[in-house]
Design an enzyme around this catalytic site. Structure first.
Site, mmCIF file in Angstrom:
data_model
loop_
_atom_site.group_PDB
_atom_site.id
_atom_site.type_symbol
_atom_site.label_atom_id
_atom_site.label_comp_id
_atom_site.label_asym_id
_atom_site.label_seq_id
_atom_site.Cartn_x
_atom_site.Cartn_y
_atom_site.Cartn_z
ATOM 1 N N TYR A 9 0.900 -1.196 0.068
ATOM 2 C CA TYR A 9 -0.119 0.053 0.059
ATOM 3 C C TYR A 9 0.930 1.345 0.002
ATOM 4 O O TYR A 9 1.837 1.264 0.822
ATOM 5 C CB TYR A 9 -0.928 0.097 1.187
ATOM 6 C CG TYR A 9 -1.744 1.328 1.444
ATOM 7 C CD1 TYR A 9 -2.848 1.536 0.572
ATOM 8 C CD2 TYR A 9 -1.343 2.173 2.448
ATOM 9 C CE1 TYR A 9 -3.562 2.780 0.822
ATOM 10 C CE2 TYR A 9 -2.211 3.321 2.603
ATOM 11 C CZ TYR A 9 -3.355 3.651 1.988
ATOM 12 O OH TYR A 9 -4.166 4.744 2.017
ATOM 13 N N ASP A 36 9.428 2.642 -0.499
ATOM 14 C CA ASP A 36 8.556 3.043 0.178
ATOM 15 C C ASP A 36 8.584 2.948 1.736
ATOM 16 O O ASP A 36 8.300 1.810 2.096
ATOM 17 C CB ASP A 36 6.979 2.555 -0.269
ATOM 18 C CG ASP A 36 5.973 3.512 0.749
ATOM 19 O OD1 ASP A 36 6.152 3.937 1.719
ATOM 20 O OD2 ASP A 36 4.780 3.255 0.331
ATOM 21 N N LYS A 62 5.175 9.607 8.465
ATOM 22 C CA LYS A 62 4.983 9.174 9.798
ATOM 23 C C LYS A 62 5.873 9.968 10.775
ATOM 24 O O LYS A 62 5.752 10.777 11.421
ATOM 25 C CB LYS A 62 4.822 7.734 9.956
ATOM 26 C CG LYS A 62 3.939 7.146 8.859
ATOM 27 C CD LYS A 62 3.086 5.828 9.340
ATOM 28 C CE LYS A 62 2.168 5.416 8.386
ATOM 29 N NZ LYS A 62 0.960 5.458 8.379
HETATM 30 N N1 HOZ Z 1 -0.449 3.428 6.523
HETATM 31 C C1 HOZ Z 1 -1.588 3.501 7.463
HETATM 32 C C2 HOZ Z 1 -2.045 1.965 7.493
HETATM 33 N N2 HOZ Z 1 -1.284 0.946 7.412
HETATM 34 C C3 HOZ Z 1 -2.530 4.359 7.192
HETATM 35 C C4 HOZ Z 1 -3.432 4.764 8.024
HETATM 36 C C5 HOZ Z 1 -4.774 5.084 7.434
HETATM 37 O O1 HOZ Z 1 -5.076 4.788 6.517
HETATM 38 O O2 HOZ Z 1 -5.383 5.955 8.212
#
Ligand code: HOZ
Length: 425
Positions: free
Chosen positions: A142, A237, A265
């Site tokens: 993702y 990433d 983050k």
């Molecule tokens: N990368 C985060 C989830 N693994 C994102 C959190 C979200 O989508 O709020």
């Protein structure tokens, strides 16, 4: 103050699904999400006055725990000088120096406001730099919610059974080649077929939006070699793994040099930030130096920079990563021992302060393996943990995070809860 049930009822009338990010909605595990009214150290306090040991850590940023006094003080000092300037500011320069100092492959960096912006820009930059259109991404990885990356995506997209989002034109998706993770020959074949038109490969080097998966030996180096051979841009990433698995991310741990890296983050210290960085030769294709356009009114925002600088400086002090590794190992040992005692088939991949629990007897190496793990068992485990004061991510597809603040008691309590929850399955 209203309790979580009342707040959620109100929110659902005003906000789609009652949440501002789908992973918060508990759709996969069932039940109603709690609302947090404050967070301190490793503990969230809910609107219902329940105290929870938090293993979500605001989905990664809170590596020092919530509301750390040093970060709060840095934000306070910056606040006295103003909230946004719309001009270059000194904090941005210090932030760039810190990132370049810590992340081995980064020679230049550009600040943005989220991980999604970082990956979206990295893709555009790879295309602009190479003059090619196609990108390779991996199933279950993702990279935020930009159009060309929401294909077989992990995290909330997968949790909600929507890995190929509606609203992405087929013509955009056609430029994304999606391959299984950990299968080098699939990547090699794709390069043989489309090599001249592959602008870059983007991957989470440790996919953590599908639980937590580790690359097979030689896999990352194999990808590096293919990118070099076909003059394609390798994008790591490291939004989740950057400054998390080590100060220099997975690339430092695995000794691989990507061409571009995306970050987010932790570098915001809890405020909204993203960044991309890499070789100067590529980065200088960004406007105003080069023809690849990218911009942001709040990019390099002084408050976010001050928070992020404080967070990164704290990481450089002392034995933070050793302590995180010890706590990660403590969780893994507690869970592994209970799994052996109970005979429950499960795997607990862990590195430093990241881990997840897959209910399966098989090592999980890709998205297919992850989807085959036992969802019902995970959901029961999740709710038992929550009822007993421990909050883990509300989906089997999300990585768990430990912070340095867990040392003050939270980790021992949580290991007891993990153990009890497993025994109750
Ligand atoms: N990368 C985060 C989830 N693994 C994102 C959190 C979200 O989508 O709020």
């Amino acid at each position: 103050m209203q309790n979580s049930t009342d707040l959620f009822e109100r929110a659902q009338r005003l906000i789609p699904g009652g949440v501002n990010s789908p992973v918060r909605a508990f759709r996969s595990v069932g039940g109603t999400p709690f609302f947090t009214k404050s967070a301190q150290g490793a503990i969230l306090t809910t609107a219902d006055d329940q105290e929870l040991v938090d293993f979500v850590c605001t989905w990664g940023p809170a590596i020092h725990g919530h509301n750390h006094p040093v970060i709060r003080e840095a934000i306070g000092k910056a606040l006295e000088k103003g909230t946004s300037f719309g001009t270059p500011n000194p904090y941005e320069v210090e932030m760039a120096e810190l990132i370049i100092d810590l992340v081995p492959s980064i020679e230049k960096t550009r600040m943005v406001n989220s991980g999604t912006e970082a990956t979206m820009t990295a893709i555009r930059l790879a295309r602009g730099y190479t003059g090619r259109n196609k990108i390779i991404k991996f199933e279950g990885c993702y990279h935020g919610h930009a159009d060309s990356l929401l294909i077989k995506a992990g995290s909330g997209a997968l949790t909600l059974g929507n890995p190929d989002s509606a609203g992405v034109p087929e013509s955009f998706a056609a430029e994304t080649i999606v391959l299984p993770f950990n299968d080098l020959s699939a990547v090699s074949n794709a390069f043989e077929t489309y090599g001249d038109d592959i602008a870059g490969i983007i991957l989470e080097p440790y996919p953590a939006n599908v639980g937590l998966i580790f690359p097979r030996d030689g896999y990352l180096q194999g990808l590096r070699d293919l990118c070099s051979k076909y003059e394609s841009v390798m994008i790591f990433d490291e939004v989740m793994t950057g400054f998390r698995v080590s100060a220099g991310g997975v690339q430092e741990k695995e000794n691989i040099t990507p061409d571009l890296t995306t970050l987010g983050k932790i570098i915001g210290g809890g405020l909204p930030v993203g960044a991309l960085g890499g070789k100067s030769e590529i980065m200088d294709h960004l406007a105003p130096m080069g023809p690849v356009y990218q911009a942001g009114t709040l990019s390099g925002n002084p408050l976010a920079m001050a928070a992020g600088i404080a967070a990164l400086r704290l990481l450089k002090e002392g034995d933070c990563y050793d302590r995180l590794e010890q706590m990660g190992a403590q969780v893994r040992n507690a869970i592994s021992t209970t799994l052996q005692e109970t005979g429950i088939p499960a795997q607990i991949p862990q590195t430093g302060s990241m881990f997840c629990l897959y209910f399966t007897d098989k090592t999980v190496e890709n998205l297919d393996d992850a989807t085959q793990t036992d969802t019902e068992r995970f959901n029961k485990y999740f709710h038992t943990c929550l009822e007993n004061g421990v909050y883990i991510p509300p989906s089997k597809y999300e990585g768990n995070f430990i912070s340095t603040a867990h040392q003050q008691g939270g980790i021992d309590q949580a290991c007891d809860v993990f153990t009890q929850a497993l025994r109750s399955l």
